[in-house]
Design a protein around this motif. Structure first.
Motif, PDB file in Angstrom:
ATOM      1  N   SER A 102       0.856  -1.175   0.000  1.00  0.00           N
ATOM      2  CA  SER A 102       0.000   0.000   0.000  1.00  0.00           C
ATOM      3  C   SER A 102       0.899   1.233   0.000  1.00  0.00           C
ATOM      4  O   SER A 102       2.002   1.194   0.537  1.00  0.00           O
ATOM      5  CB  SER A 102      -0.882   0.000   1.250  1.00  0.00           C
ATOM      6  N   HIS A 150       1.126   4.496   1.630  1.00  0.00           N
ATOM      7  CA  HIS A 150       0.534   5.169   2.787  1.00  0.00           C
ATOM      8  C   HIS A 150       0.291   6.653   2.553  1.00  0.00           C
ATOM      9  O   HIS A 150      -0.659   7.213   3.074  1.00  0.00           O
ATOM     10  CB  HIS A 150       1.391   4.925   4.029  1.00  0.00           C
ATOM     11  N   GLY A 172      -3.030   6.678   0.950  1.00  0.00           N
ATOM     12  CA  GLY A 172      -4.062   5.881   1.608  1.00  0.00           C
ATOM     13  C   GLY A 172      -4.664   4.799   0.742  1.00  0.00           C
ATOM     14  O   GLY A 172      -5.842   4.485   0.848  1.00  0.00           O
TER      15      GLY A 172
END
Length: 97
Positions: free
Chosen positions: A74, A76, A79
């Motif tokens: 992912s 970050h 998001g």
């Protein structure tokens, strides 16, 4: 420079080319569990991936137990999933060979 977050449709489409990868609930990460013959093979693969992740400055969340490595990718900063995550997932697949 921030890379754009992919929507769920874009993620699912990209994952069609990455066998065994799945979208996390909520679409905020892509996930896969890798299995190896033994700990040495798992750790060797993790070392190859770690070198690439460092070059990319994009690091996985992962967990290793003996011959199994659970991966979550992912971005970050945004998001969710970006092309950086998919690029690292593709490298992980190539590093299996």
């Amino acid at each position: 420079m921030t890379v754009p977050k992919l929507d769920e449709r874009e993620c699912r489409s990209a994952l069609e080319a990455l066998p065994g990868w799945r979208l996390a609930p909520g679409g905020k990460a892509v996930l896969k569990t890798f299995r190896f013959p033994d700990f040495n093979a798992a750790f060797g693969w993790m070392s190859r991936v770690a070198l690439m992740a460092e070059r990319m400055d994009h690091h996985p969340e992962w967990r290793n137990v003996y011959n199994r490595v659970e991966v979550s990718l992912s971005t970050h900063d945004v998001g969710g999933v970006t092309e950086l995550d998919l690029c690292l997932a593709r490298f992980m697949e190539q590093a299996l060979v």
